[in-house]
Design a protein around this motif. Structure first.
Motif: not given
Length: 502
Positions: A48-51, A162, A251, A275, A277
């Protein structure tokens, strides 16, 4: 004296692949002493997230576990639990501003019953494909230079947006349900388009479950449903003239069943948080100098070659696959009540003329009941090969997601099962491109020019305007003006007239 002019351009860099393994544990409330036999453990993992910051890719998401087991009272039980996970990938090649497509797959699940309460574990493989911009300095023209140009097309991402959307669906069954033994909720995106201020994503929520009927036999049935959806992801720069890509993962999800005591019918209600993108793609072009010469100087030209890629719109296909699998542990008193735990591993994909072939392995579990109340599950596995009737530009490298909609079986013998499955293949391809450009130009001396005012040349067969202009040291515009009847490419029988001012 020539003076080149330089320009900075940005291209989509080729993907950097990073891999990792994670072990994710979760404590349960199941007393270990009550577990007689584990029939199946499912783990559903979402990102659900990446940075990307400071040379590191931080990612995370959710894990949902389903444990299907037989307890010490010989009853079938299902237990669900879950939690969050996080990981980090490091590389000196990661740069701020890069973007990552992180894909996770469950390699193995296990249940530790050595402690008072059982602990469930999922071993996860992580693959991240990182893309970023390549910045190049190129010669774009200059005083005293005659240049040849070509138009180069570039597809640029306007960034990622997102969003999380709740989805609720229900359907009716003609029989009363006593218990949900196993259930899965997955989602696929089958189409994406750019709208006014949003990315529009179409797809399906896919539900599969093994249900125990509230009858004397406590018979087991499998139910499969697919519910279409259309959602809009807010995206300020989006316009209908642009292209878009969208991805989605589940999710969290929940299944509730209510039974009408009068009609004995059941209503199944599915709730899920999806979720999404969204990404908008802008097509642009620029004029690239591919060659140059000077009318007065001999030049030393340093050339460069650089590859890049243009992302393409997603492609979705729903295909049927089938194959035989060996099965162990069956006897005459055994009955397969259903299939579950479907998982697809894509081994390779490759181009074949105008098609794309995908090869892989379909793995799943068969749930078996035997006389005397014995219950167990046994793994099934069959290879497959399918062909898409559309060529993926870079089938060897593009991201292909396979999702099983439903599966069925027929028992050929006590040792062989025929498996049939309906699978959605969603591909996110890109097209590899390559440019040849000029890195630098320096003069190396004055040219020796012909001393005649009038010349007639015989061209080479197949010669184009630029190659002839460069060979004869004449501007292409002047050459055409003096020889208006020329048609390119040349046959080699023409006569080229050149006047030089003395």
């Amino acid at each position: 004296m020539q003076e080149p002019i330089f320009e900075n351009i940005s291209l989509n860099g080729t993907g950097l692949r990073l891999n990792d393994k994670l072990k994710v544990e979760s404590r349960t409330d199941i007393p270990s002493s009550s577990i007689i036999r584990v029939l199946e453990i499912n783990a559903f993992v979402s990102v659900t997230e990446n940075k990307i910051t400071d040379g590191s890719l931080d990612f995370g998401g959710n894990v949902i576990y389903q444990i299907f087991y037989q307890d010490d009272e010989n009853l079938l039980k299902k237990y669900e639990c879950g939690g969050e996970y996080a990981g980090r990938l490091n590389s000196d090649l990661l740069r701020d501003g890069d973007k990552a497509d992180v894909v996770v797959a469950v390699d193995k699940t296990s249940l530790d019953v050595s402690k008072p309460k059982a602990v469930v574990t999922a071993n996860i493989s992580v693959t991240a494909v990182v893309t970023g911009n390549k910045n190049l300095q190129i010669v774009s023209g200059g005083e005293g230079l005659v240049v040849d140009r070509s138009d180069i097309g570039v597809v640029k991402s306007l960034g990622l947006q997102n969003a999380t959307y709740p989805v609720k669906e229900e359907f009716e069954l003609s029989y009363p349900v006593k218990e949900v033994l196993t259930n899965t909720v997955k989602c696929v995106v089958t189409n994406a388009q750019s709208g006014v201020g949003c990315v529009i994503a179409d797809g399906e929520v896919i539900f599969n479950a093994l249900l125990m009927k509230a009858d004397e036999e406590k018979s087991i049935v499998k139910e499969s449903r697919a519910f279409p959806f259309r959602i809009e992801i807010e995206y300020g720069e989006a316009m209908p003239t642009l292209k878009a890509i969208a991805k989605a993962v589940v999710k969290t999800f929940k299944t509730d069943i209510s039974v009408d005591p009068d009609s004995s019918k059941s209503v199944v209600e599915i709730s899920a948080n999806l979720h999404f993108t969204g990404e908008v793609l802008s097509e642009d072009s620029f004029s690239l100098v591919t060659d140059a010469f000077s009318l007065k100087e001999d030049l030393n030209v340093e050339r460069g070659k650089e590859s890049y890629f243009n992302p393409c719109e997603l492609i979705s296909y729903t295909l049927k696959i089938e194959g035989e699998s060996p099965i162990n542990g069956l006897s005459e008193d055994c009955k397969i009540i259903g299939l579950g735990g479907e998982r697809i591993e894509i081994v390779k994909s490759f181009r074949q003329e105008d098609n794309c072939t995908i090869e892989g392995v379909l793995s799943l579990n068969a749930y078996v009941f035997a006389e005397g109340g014995k219950k167990f599950s046994t793994p099934l596995e069959t290879p497959f090969s399918v062909t898409l009737d559309k060529c993926l530009c870079c089938a060897e490298d593009c991201n292909i997601i396979a999702t099983v909609k439903n599966s069925e079986f027929s028992l050929n013998s006590l040792s062989t099962v025929l498996i049939k499955a309906e699978v959605v293949f969603t591909a996110y391809p890109y097209k590899k491109e390559c440019i040849n450009y000029l890195k630098s130009i320096t003069g190396v001396g004055e040219k020796k020019l012909p001393n005649t005012a009038f010349s007639v040349y015989i061209p080479l067969g197949g010669e184009d305007l630029w190659s002839m202009s460069k060979r004869l040291n004449v501007c292409p515009e002047e050459l055409v003006a003096l020889n208006k009847d020329l048609q390119f490419p040349l046959s080699g029988k023409e006569r080229i007239v050149i006047y030089r001012q003395k």
